[in-house]
Design a protein around this motif. Structure first.
Motif, PDB file in Angstrom:
ATOM      1  N   GLU A 138      47.002  32.419  43.191  1.00 54.04           N
ATOM      2  CA  GLU A 138      46.698  31.280  42.323  1.00 54.04           C
ATOM      3  C   GLU A 138      46.038  31.679  41.015  1.00 54.04           C
ATOM      4  OE1 GLU A 138      45.318  27.460  44.219  1.00 54.04           O
ATOM      5  OE2 GLU A 138      44.974  28.823  45.907  1.00 54.04           O
ATOM      6  N   LEU A 139      45.406  32.852  40.961  1.00 54.11           N
ATOM      7  CA  LEU A 139      44.740  33.292  39.736  1.00 54.11           C
ATOM      8  C   LEU A 139      44.519  34.791  39.793  1.00 54.11           C
ATOM      9  CD1 LEU A 139      41.441  33.872  40.419  1.00 54.11           C
ATOM     10  CD2 LEU A 139      41.559  31.444  40.782  1.00 54.11           C
ATOM     11  N   THR A 140      44.135  35.343  38.653  1.00 51.68           N
ATOM     12  CA  THR A 140      43.773  36.750  38.565  1.00 51.68           C
ATOM     13  C   THR A 140      42.259  36.798  38.473  1.00 51.68           C
ATOM     14  OG1 THR A 140      45.823  37.170  37.373  1.00 51.68           O
ATOM     15  CG2 THR A 140      44.131  38.884  37.274  1.00 51.68           C
ATOM     16  N   LEU A 141      41.636  37.202  39.562  1.00 49.85           N
ATOM     17  CA  LEU A 141      40.178  37.127  39.669  1.00 49.85           C
ATOM     18  C   LEU A 141      39.465  37.989  38.639  1.00 49.85           C
ATOM     19  CD1 LEU A 141      37.923  35.806  41.244  1.00 49.85           C
ATOM     20  CD2 LEU A 141      38.038  37.667  42.886  1.00 49.85           C
ATOM     21  N   ASP A 142      39.970  39.181  38.360  1.00 45.01           N
ATOM     22  CA  ASP A 142      39.260  40.059  37.420  1.00 45.01           C
ATOM     23  C   ASP A 142      39.291  39.532  35.987  1.00 45.01           C
ATOM     24  OD1 ASP A 142      41.970  40.557  37.090  1.00 45.01           O
ATOM     25  OD2 ASP A 142      41.756  42.738  36.997  1.00 45.01           O
ATOM     26  N   ALA A 143      40.138  38.580  35.692  1.00 41.20           N
ATOM     27  CA  ALA A 143      40.188  37.991  34.350  1.00 41.20           C
ATOM     28  C   ALA A 143      39.240  36.802  34.199  1.00 41.20           C
ATOM     29  CB  ALA A 143      41.615  37.542  34.027  1.00 41.20           C
ATOM     30  N   LEU A 144      38.619  36.389  35.289  1.00 42.38           N
ATOM     31  CA  LEU A 144      37.766  35.203  35.263  1.00 42.38           C
ATOM     32  C   LEU A 144      36.358  35.568  34.797  1.00 42.38           C
ATOM     33  CD1 LEU A 144      38.061  32.196  36.031  1.00 42.38           C
ATOM     34  CD2 LEU A 144      37.084  32.773  38.237  1.00 42.38           C
ATOM     35  N   PRO A 145      35.872  34.941  33.727  1.00 42.57           N
ATOM     36  CA  PRO A 145      34.504  35.215  33.266  1.00 42.57           C
ATOM     37  C   PRO A 145      33.479  34.859  34.349  1.00 42.57           C
ATOM     38  CG  PRO A 145      35.725  33.986  31.605  1.00 42.57           C
ATOM     39  CD  PRO A 145      36.558  33.990  32.854  1.00 42.57           C
ATOM     40  N   ALA A 146      32.441  35.667  34.474  1.00 45.93           N
ATOM     41  CA  ALA A 146      31.427  35.488  35.516  1.00 45.93           C
ATOM     42  C   ALA A 146      30.798  34.091  35.478  1.00 45.93           C
ATOM     43  CB  ALA A 146      30.349  36.557  35.380  1.00 45.93           C
ATOM     44  N   ARG A 147      30.568  33.558  34.314  1.00 46.70           N
ATOM     45  CA  ARG A 147      29.910  32.257  34.202  1.00 46.70           C
ATOM     46  C   ARG A 147      30.775  31.122  34.761  1.00 46.70           C
ATOM     47  NH1 ARG A 147      25.322  31.353  31.964  1.00 46.70           N
ATOM     48  NH2 ARG A 147      25.295  33.158  30.624  1.00 46.70           N
ATOM     49  N   PRO A 182      41.236  23.496  34.526  1.00 48.78           N
ATOM     50  CA  PRO A 182      41.800  23.846  33.205  1.00 48.78           C
ATOM     51  C   PRO A 182      41.191  25.134  32.634  1.00 48.78           C
ATOM     52  CG  PRO A 182      41.361  21.497  33.310  1.00 48.78           C
ATOM     53  CD  PRO A 182      40.751  22.105  34.544  1.00 48.78           C
ATOM     54  N   LEU A 183      39.902  25.332  32.871  1.00 48.67           N
ATOM     55  CA  LEU A 183      39.253  26.552  32.390  1.00 48.67           C
ATOM     56  C   LEU A 183      39.772  27.776  33.139  1.00 48.67           C
ATOM     57  CD1 LEU A 183      37.143  27.606  30.433  1.00 48.67           C
ATOM     58  CD2 LEU A 183      35.400  27.157  32.166  1.00 48.67           C
ATOM     59  N   VAL A 184      39.958  27.648  34.447  1.00 46.61           N
ATOM     60  CA  VAL A 184      40.503  28.753  35.237  1.00 46.61           C
ATOM     61  C   VAL A 184      41.917  29.082  34.764  1.00 46.61           C
ATOM     62  CG1 VAL A 184      41.339  29.390  37.539  1.00 46.61           C
ATOM     63  CG2 VAL A 184      39.060  28.391  37.277  1.00 46.61           C
ATOM     64  N   ARG A 185      42.714  28.053  34.559  1.00 44.89           N
ATOM     65  CA  ARG A 185      44.092  28.279  34.082  1.00 44.89           C
ATOM     66  C   ARG A 185      44.101  28.990  32.737  1.00 44.89           C
ATOM     67  NH1 ARG A 185      44.789  22.648  35.427  1.00 44.89           N
ATOM     68  NH2 ARG A 185      45.413  22.560  37.597  1.00 44.89           N
ATOM     69  N   ALA A 186      43.193  28.592  31.859  1.00 46.68           N
ATOM     70  CA  ALA A 186      43.169  29.154  30.504  1.00 46.68           C
ATOM     71  C   ALA A 186      42.637  30.597  30.482  1.00 46.68           C
ATOM     72  CB  ALA A 186      42.304  28.285  29.602  1.00 46.68           C
TER      73      ALA A 186
END
Length: 194
Positions: A138-147, A182-186
């Motif tokens: 569903e997402l790429t975890l390493d691309a997700l900002p910690a905040r 939406p933030l996760v998608r972006a």
């Protein structure tokens, strides 16, 4: 440290202390809760409490977790990121009903004195949920900002602290559907749909 002539130790002693804290909280409220009062109810010395919890706020949070279980112990796995996050937020709301506004506002006032470890629980839970979502593609975890990881819990905590009414389901949907996903998608290439 004895109850009925038997010396309590370890997990048994801690459970006894947390139950005494919960009972004292129910009897006197947060504003009048003291470590001395809890110790008296538990039939022990207050130093026994201070060895485990630095202050009454930490003790009350631990008593709440003891009573309801830790959110980290039951990570939801519904099959979608959206539903997993909503499940976590609903659990937070249910906990709100276990304590009075007096307790919530008392804890808010004492947040600066609390051990930062007490705030890592939702980060751990959200990290586990996001890891599951990444494993499902569903997402790429390493691309997700910690905040972003704790954003849903942080937004809900803000609502709980300042709301005068119970948190509505619509508020949870807005946090997840209008802000978080939406933030996760972006930022992390999330593909979760509503």
């Amino acid at each position: 440290m004895t109850q009925g002539g038997v010396r309590r130790r370890g997990a048994e002693l801690e459970a006894s202390l947390l139950e005494a804290a919960w009972e004292e909280l129910a009897a006197v409220g947060y504003a009048r809760l003291t470590m001395e009062g809890v110790a008296a109810r538990a039939r022990t010395g207050k130093q026994v409490l201070y060895r485990r919890w630095g202050n009454r706020a930490e003790l009350v949070v631990a008593a709440l977790r003891h009573r309801t279980g830790s959110i980290v112990d039951r990570i939801p796995d519904t099959g979608t990121l959206r539903d997993d996050v909503l499940t976590l937020l609903r659990r937070m709301v249910r906990r709100q009903h276990d304590v009075s506004p007096d307790v919530i506002h008392g804890l808010l006032a004492e947040v600066p004195e609390m051990n930062p470890e007490f705030f890592t629980v939702m980060r751990e839970a959200m990290t586990a949920v996001l890891r599951q979502a990444a494993d499902r593609g569903e997402l790429t975890l390493d691309a997700l900002p910690a905040r972003v990881v704790t954003l849903p819990a942080d937004l809900l905590r803000n609502e709980i602290f300042f709301a005068r009414e119970p948190i509505a389901e619509n508020t949870l949907l807005e946090i997840v559907d209008d802000v978080f996903l939406p933030l996760v998608r972006a930022t992390a290439g999330g593909t979760s749909d509503r």
